[in-house]
Motif scaffolding. Structure first.
Motif, short mmCIF file in Angstrom:
data_model
loop_
_atom_site.label_atom_id
_atom_site.label_comp_id
_atom_site.label_asym_id
_atom_site.label_seq_id
_atom_site.Cartn_x
_atom_site.Cartn_y
_atom_site.Cartn_z
N THR A 104 0.82 -1.21 0.00
CA THR A 104 0.00 0.00 0.00
C THR A 104 0.85 1.25 0.00
N TYR A 105 0.51 2.20 -0.86
CA TYR A 105 1.22 3.47 -0.88
C TYR A 105 0.38 4.53 -0.18
N ASN A 106 1.05 5.56 0.31
CA ASN A 106 0.44 6.54 1.20
C ASN A 106 -0.53 7.44 0.47
N ASP A 107 -1.57 7.91 1.22
CA ASP A 107 -2.47 8.90 0.62
C ASP A 107 -1.87 10.30 0.67
N TYR A 108 -0.89 10.53 1.55
CA TYR A 108 -0.14 11.78 1.53
C TYR A 108 1.26 11.50 2.01
N TYR A 109 2.24 11.88 1.21
CA TYR A 109 3.63 11.65 1.57
C TYR A 109 4.49 12.66 0.84
N GLY A 110 5.24 13.45 1.61
CA GLY A 110 6.12 14.43 1.00
C GLY A 110 5.35 15.38 0.10
N ASP A 111 5.70 15.42 -1.17
CA ASP A 111 5.01 16.26 -2.15
C ASP A 111 4.05 15.43 -2.98
N PHE A 112 3.55 14.35 -2.40
CA PHE A 112 2.65 13.45 -3.13
C PHE A 112 1.35 13.27 -2.36
N SER A 113 0.24 13.31 -3.09
CA SER A 113 -1.07 12.99 -2.52
C SER A 113 -1.83 12.12 -3.51
N ALA A 114 -2.30 10.97 -3.05
CA ALA A 114 -3.07 10.08 -3.92
C ALA A 114 -4.46 10.63 -4.19
N ALA A 115 -4.88 11.67 -3.45
CA ALA A 115 -6.15 12.30 -3.75
C ALA A 115 -6.08 13.15 -5.00
N LEU A 116 -4.84 13.49 -5.44
CA LEU A 116 -4.63 14.26 -6.66
C LEU A 116 -4.24 13.31 -7.79
N SER A 117 -4.32 13.80 -9.00
CA SER A 117 -3.88 13.01 -10.14
C SER A 117 -2.43 12.60 -9.95
N HIS A 118 -2.13 11.33 -10.23
CA HIS A 118 -0.78 10.85 -10.00
C HIS A 118 -0.45 9.71 -10.97
N THR A 119 0.82 9.35 -11.01
CA THR A 119 1.32 8.35 -11.94
C THR A 119 1.97 7.21 -11.19
N ILE A 120 1.78 5.98 -11.69
CA ILE A 120 2.39 4.79 -11.12
C ILE A 120 3.13 4.07 -12.25
N GLN A 121 4.40 3.75 -12.01
CA GLN A 121 5.19 3.04 -13.01
C GLN A 121 5.81 1.80 -12.39
N PHE A 122 5.94 0.74 -13.18
CA PHE A 122 6.63 -0.46 -12.71
C PHE A 122 7.05 -1.30 -13.91
N GLN A 123 7.97 -2.23 -13.67
CA GLN A 123 8.46 -3.13 -14.72
C GLN A 123 8.23 -4.57 -14.32
N VAL A 124 7.85 -5.37 -15.31
CA VAL A 124 7.61 -6.80 -15.10
C VAL A 124 8.31 -7.57 -16.22
N ARG A 125 9.01 -8.65 -15.85
CA ARG A 125 9.51 -9.59 -16.84
C ARG A 125 8.72 -10.89 -16.70
N ILE A 126 8.25 -11.43 -17.81
CA ILE A 126 7.49 -12.69 -17.81
C ILE A 126 8.48 -13.84 -17.82
N ASP A 127 8.55 -14.60 -16.72
CA ASP A 127 9.45 -15.74 -16.61
C ASP A 127 8.75 -17.06 -16.90
N ASP A 128 7.43 -17.01 -17.01
CA ASP A 128 6.64 -18.19 -17.35
C ASP A 128 6.96 -18.64 -18.78
N THR A 129 7.10 -19.95 -19.00
CA THR A 129 7.33 -20.46 -20.37
C THR A 129 6.09 -20.30 -21.22
#
Length: 826
Positions: A104-129
Motif C-alpha cells: 500500500t502506498y500513502n495517501d499523503y507523503y512528501g510532495d505526493f497525494s493520492a487524492a490528486l492526479s498521479h502516476t504509477i510506473q513499474f516493470q515486469v519480466r514474464i518468466d513463465d514459459t
C-alpha cells in the motif's frame, strides 16, 4: 552568543526534522534485499511513502517470492523480486488457483497525494514459459485495490490483464486494460480494451498508469522497449476513489502444479506537486453510529445494541484534553443519514469559547461494525494521532497523523495495515510517554484450528515518532496468548502503563473470566506485576503470575471497564462480574467491583449492581481522594438492555461505600451508553457518550457532562457554521446549585474557600473552581452569586445550614474586592 544561538537553532531544526516524513517520490527497487529492517527490501518495513510491508495472498495456490541479489534482467539493475505462484492439487478450469504480492502506498507523503492526479510506473519480466498459458483462466494481472486480495474484484480502480485464450474477443496472449466506462463496472468482453501487444516469455514490460481520482479515470500504457500501446480515458471499476491504495501483482492458473512466474522491479510513484493533504470533508452535525449484535427478540432484543459512537471500552482513549490548546479533542464512530457505514469522525470542544468544531470525516470504514471505531492520542508537540481499528481480520487498520499541531482539518496516513491474519490491529489503545515515545497496545486475531472462532491475542508495538514503528507488524511482540484468547483495558500514570485482561475459556468470548494485571515503565521492554515481579511475556497459561483473581473457579464472567490510580500511583481496576452472558434476570446480580493494589495485595470490593453486562462507565479518582463513577446505572427507557439513564456516584472512602448524587439524564427516549473518560480530563468536558434505541435501529445523539454534573449538553445534530454552542439537554436531578463549587449540596465556607483559592488565577476556570457564570474566570461576579445563595442547601431531609462566621467574613471580603480581570499573557 551568535555561535550559541546557531547551535541551538541547529539542534531544534534537527529535532523538528526527525518528526516529519522525508519528502521524496515513493520508490521500490528492492535494493534492501530480503529484509524486514529497511523500507526498500522484501518484505521491507513501513516508511518512505509505503504504509505497510510487502504482503502475499493466495487462493488454492502457494507462493514463493524472494529477492534475487543479481544483476536485474529489468532496466532498474541490481536486485529484483522473483515471484512464482504454484497452483494446488485439484485445481481445474472450474476450480482455479491464484495469488498476489501487494503493498500500500500513502495517501499523503512528501510532495505526493493520492487524492490528486498521479502516476504509477513499474516493470515486469514474464518468466513463465507460457506452455500452459492456454485458457481464459490462465492470467497475469496487476491492479489497485483497497485491501489485500489474491485476485481482481469489483473493488478495483484500474487493472491490467493478460489471458491465455480469448476472453470474449481477440485477447489471447495480449495485454488488456480494464475500462469500467464501457460496461458499468461489469467484467466481460466489453470492459476489456485490447492493447494489441502480445505477452512473450522472457520479455520485459514497462507499465505507466496515470490516475485521475476525481473523475475516476485513468490512462494506461505498456511498452516492450520496441513498441508502445497507450489507451486514454479508461474508467475505474469501482465508484469509490479511495486514496492510499494497495498495488497488486499476481497471476492465476487452472491446472494442478501449474506456475505463474514473473519478476518485478522499478516501482515508482513520482511526486505530484502536493503541498499538503487536502482538507478533510465536514459533516453537517454530530450523528453517532447505531449498532447491534446477536438478535434475541423481545424483551431484550439484542445481546447488546444502541448508540455506539463511543463503543467499546477496549478502544481507548476516545478523547484527549490539551492544556496548551485548552481544547478536548475527540473521535467517535459517526455515520450517514441511513446508518449504512461508519465514518471515523474528529472534532474538539474549545473550553475558552464553550463551542464545538464542526466534525470532520477522517475515514469511511465501509462497515457498520462499531468495533471498528477509532481512538486518538497526542504527542508533546500537539500532533494528533488517530488509530483506526479493524474488527477481526476482514478490514484494514490505519494510523493517521495531523499535518499541524492542535489542528483537525488535515491528516496524513502514516500506516495502513491490510486485512488478514498477522496484519492489522483491533481494539487500539495508544499511549505517548514524553521522553520515551509511543506504545500501542492492541489485539491481533489469530487463526486457531482447535476453536471455531479466531483467538484474540494481546500485542504491542512501539515507536519514537508515531510514524516509524519498531517491530514488523507480522512479528510484533505478544503480551498475552492464553489459549482461547483475551480482552484488555489499559491506562497510564506517569511512565507506568498498565493493562488488565481476562481469559476466554475454551476460545469462547462469552466465557470471559479471570482478572489479570501487568505493567511496564520502559515502553514494553519489560513487564511486571503490580508488585514489581518480572513477567515472562507472552503469558500463555491461565494460571500465571499476572493473575489478580481466579473467577473461573467461581464460575463468574468478567467484563472489564477501566483502570485508574490512587495518589501513590497504585492501580485500581474497575470491572463487572456475572454468571451469564445474555441479558435478563438469569444473569443477576451483575455486580461492579474495584480491585485496588494496596502496595502488597489486591483489595477487591463490591460497588453496586446494574442490569446489563455491557453497561459501561468509567471510574475516576480525583486529586482530593474522591472516587467518582459516571455510568448508565438506571434501567432507562429500554430496561434490561444496553445502557440506560446516566447517573453519578461518589465514594469518599476508597470504594468502601458509594452514594448516588446525580441523575444526569431522565425521561429519555433512548438508552444512554458508553460514557467515556477523556485522557487528562478537564472538569468542563469530563465524560461523553451517545444515546440510541436499544430495541431497534434509531438515530443517535452525542452528549457530555462536567465533573460535578451541573448539566448535560448535547452536541448539535445540525450545524450551519464551523462552530456551535452545545445545547443544554438535561439539568440533572441533584445537580449543585449556584454557589455550590464542590457539589456537596451546601453553599458554605467550603465553597468560599474554593473561590478564594482560585481568585483571579485562571483564565480557564471551571464550575469546580468557583466559576459559576462560566465566563472562564473566578471574580467578583462569581462571589456575588456565592453571596446570593449563601446558606442554601439541597440535601434531602436536612435543615438549611447557617453560615459560619469565618466563611461569612471570607465571603464579604471577596465581594468587596474590585471587579477586575487577570491580564492575558501577551
Amino acid at each position: 552568543m551568535r555561535a550559541l544561538l546557531t547551535t541551538l537553532w541547529m539542534i531544534l531544526l534537527a529535532s523538528a526534522l526527525t518528526t516529519l516524513p522525508v519528502r521524496a517520490a515513493i520508490v521500490t527497487n528492492f535494493n534492501g534485499g530480503n529484509s524486514t529492517g529497511v523500507v526498500d527490501g522484501y518484505q521491507g518495513m513501513v516508511g518512505d511513502g509505503w504504509l505497510d510491508t510487502w504482503q502475499t495472498n493466495t487462493t488454492r495456490a502457494s507462493m514463493a517470492s524472494t529477492m534475487v541479489s543479481a544483476t536485474s534482467p529489468l532496466s532498474g539493475g541490481g536486485n529484483y523480486l522473483d515471484v512464482s505462484i504454484n497452483m494446488d492439487s485439484g485445481v481445474s478450469d472450474s476450480y482455479t488457483g491464484q495469488g498476489c504480492v501487494a503493498r500500500t502506498y500513502n495517501d499523503y507523503y512528501g510532495d505526493f497525494s493520492a487524492a490528486l492526479s498521479h502516476t504509477i510506473q513499474f516493470q515486469v519480466r514474464i518468466d513463465d514459459t507460457l506452455g500452459s498459458f492456454t485458457t481464459s483462466n490462465d492470467r497475469f494481472y496487476f491492479y489497485d485495490n483497497p485491501t489485500l486480495t489474491s485476485g481482481t474484484s469489483a473493488d478495483n480502480t484500474w487493472s491490467i490483464y493478460a489471458f491465455g485464450a480469448n476472453y470474449g474477443s481477440a485477447l489471447a496472449k495480449k495485454w488488456a486494460f480494464y475500462n469500467g466506462s464501457q460496461d458499468g463496472g461489469a467484467f466481460d468482453q466489453y470492459s476489456l480494451v485490447n492493447t494489441g501487444m502480445t505477452i512473450t516469455s522472457g520479455a520485459t514490460y514497462t507499465f505507466t498508469i496515470s490516475v485521475d481520482p476525481d473523475n475516476k479515470l485513468y490512462n494506461a500504457s505498456v511498452t516492450n522497449g520496441t513498441t508502445t500501446s497507450t489507451i486514454n480515458g479508461l474508467g475505474f471499476r469501482t465508484d469509490i476513489a479511495q486514496v492510499g491504495r494497495m498495488l497488486h501483482f499476481g497471476g492465476k492458473g487452472n491446472q494442478s502444479a501449474e506456475n505463474r512466474d514473473f519478476s518485478l522491479d522499478s516501482i515508482l510513484i513520482p511526486d505530484n506537486g502536493a503541498t499538503e493533504p487536502p482538507e478533510l470533508p465536514t459533516a453537517d452535525g454530530f450523528r453517532g453510529i447505531w449498532y447491534s449484535i446477536t438478535s434475541l427478540g423481545a424483551p431484550y432484543y439484542y445481546k447488546y445494541s444502541g448508540g455506539f459512537a463511543t463503543y467499546p471500552q477496549q478502544i481507548n482513549p476516545h478523547s484527549f484534553y490539551s492544556a496548551e490548546a485548552n481544547k478536548t479533542f475527540f473521535v467517535y464512530g459517526g455515520t450517514n443519514a441511513s446508518n449504512s457505514t461508519i465514518y471515523h469522525m474528529i472534532s474538539y470542544y474549545d473550553h475558552a469559547t464553550g463551542q464545538v468544531a464542526r466534525p470532520r470525516i477522517l475515514l469511511d470504514k465501509g462497515t457498520t461494525d462499531a468495533h471498528d471505531n477509532p481512538s486518538l492520542i497526542m504527542d508533546k508537540e500537539g500532533y494528533i494521532y488517530v488509530f483506526s481499528s479493524a474488527h477481526s481480520v476482514n478490514r484494514p487498520s490505519y494510523i493517521s497523523r495531523s499535518v499541524q499541531p492542535y489542528e483537525i482539518n488535515r491528516f496524513e496516513t502514516v500506516a495502513t495495515l491490510p486485512a488478514g491474519y498477522d496484519n492489522n490491529f483491533s481494539y487500539a489503545q495508544p499511549f505517548y510517554i514524553p521522553g520515551q515515545g509511543f506504545l500501542l497496545l492492541h489485539t491481533l486475531y489469530v487463526d486457531t484450528p482447535e476453536y471455531s472462532v479466531d483467538e484474540r491475542v494481546l500485542c504491542y508495538n512501539t515507536s519514537s515518532d508515531g510514524i516509524h514503528w519498531n517491530y514488523n507488524w507480522e512479528t510484533r511482540p505478544r503480551l498475552a496468548q492464553i489459549s482461547g484468547g483475551q480482552y484488555q483495558i489499559s491506562n497510564a500514570h506517569g511512565q507506568k502503563i498498565s493493562t488488565a485482561f481476562n481469559w476466554h475459556e475454551n476460545g469462547d468470548g462469552n466465557a470471559r473470566t479471570n482478572l489479570y494485571y501487568m505493567q511496564t515503565t520502559n515502553l514494553g521492554a519489560t513487564w511486571t506485576t503490580a508488585g514489581g515481579a518480572l513477567l515472562s511475556t507472552p503469558v500463555t497459561t491461565a494460571a500465571n503470575a499476572a493473575l489478580v483473581h481466579d473467577y473461573a473457579s467461581e464460575n463468574l464472567l468478567v467484563y472489564l471497564k477501566n483502570i485508574e490510580y490512587d495518589a501513590g500511583g497504585n492501580p485500581i481496576i474497575f470491572y463487572l462480574t456475572t454468571d451469564y452472558y445474555l441479558p435478563g434476570p438469569a444473569g443477576d446480580p451483575r455486580m461492579f467491583h474495584t480491585a485496588h493494589w494496596t502496595g502488597s495485595t489486591w483489595a477487591i470490593k463490591d460497588v453496586f449492581t446494574t442490569d446489563h453486562n455491557y453497561d459501561y462507565g468509567p471510574l475516576y479518582v480525583e486529586d482530593d481522594g474522591t472516587w467518582r463513577i459516571i455510568a448508565p446505572t438506571d434501567a432507562g427507557p429500554q430496561p434490561g438492555c444496553t445502557g440506560g439513564e446516566m447517573e453519578m456516584w461518589v465514594s469518599h472512602d476508597e470504594g468502601t461505600s458509594w452514594q448516588k448524587i446525580r441523575e444526569l439524564t431522565y425521561d429519555s427516549d433512548y438508552n444512554h451508553t458508553y460514557a467515556r473518560q477523556p485522557r487528562n480530563a478537564n472538569d468542563d468536558f469530563y465524560s461523553f457518550w451517545a444515546d440510541g434505541n436499544a430495541y431497534a435501529e434509531s438515530e443517535s445523539r452525542l452528549y457530555f457532562t462536567d465533573r460535578l454534573g451541573t448539566g448535560v449538553w448535547k452536541l448539535p445534530e445540525y450545524m450551519e457554521g464551523d462552530f456551535a454552542t452545545p445545547e443544554l439537554a438535561y439539568s440533572p436531578i441533584g445537580a449543585p446549585g449556584p454557589g455550590d463549587a464542590n457539589g456537596d449540596g451546601d453553599v458554605d465556607h467550603e465553597d468560599a474557600a474554593i473561590i478564594s483559592a482560585h481568585w483571579m488565577q485562571s483564565d480557564w476556570a471551571t464550575w469546580a473552581d468557583g466559576d459559576f457564570n462560566r465566563d472562564g474566570e473566578v471574580n467578583a461576579l462569581d462571589a456575588s452569586i456565592l453571596a446570593a445563595n449563601w446558606g442554601s442547601h439541597t440535601g434531602a431531609g436536612e435543615s438549611l445550614s447557617v453560615p459560619e462566621p469565618s466563611g461569612m467574613m471570607l465571603l464579604l471580603g471577596l465581594v468587596c474586592l474590585p471587579f477586575a480581570r487577570r491580564p492575558h499573557a501577551a
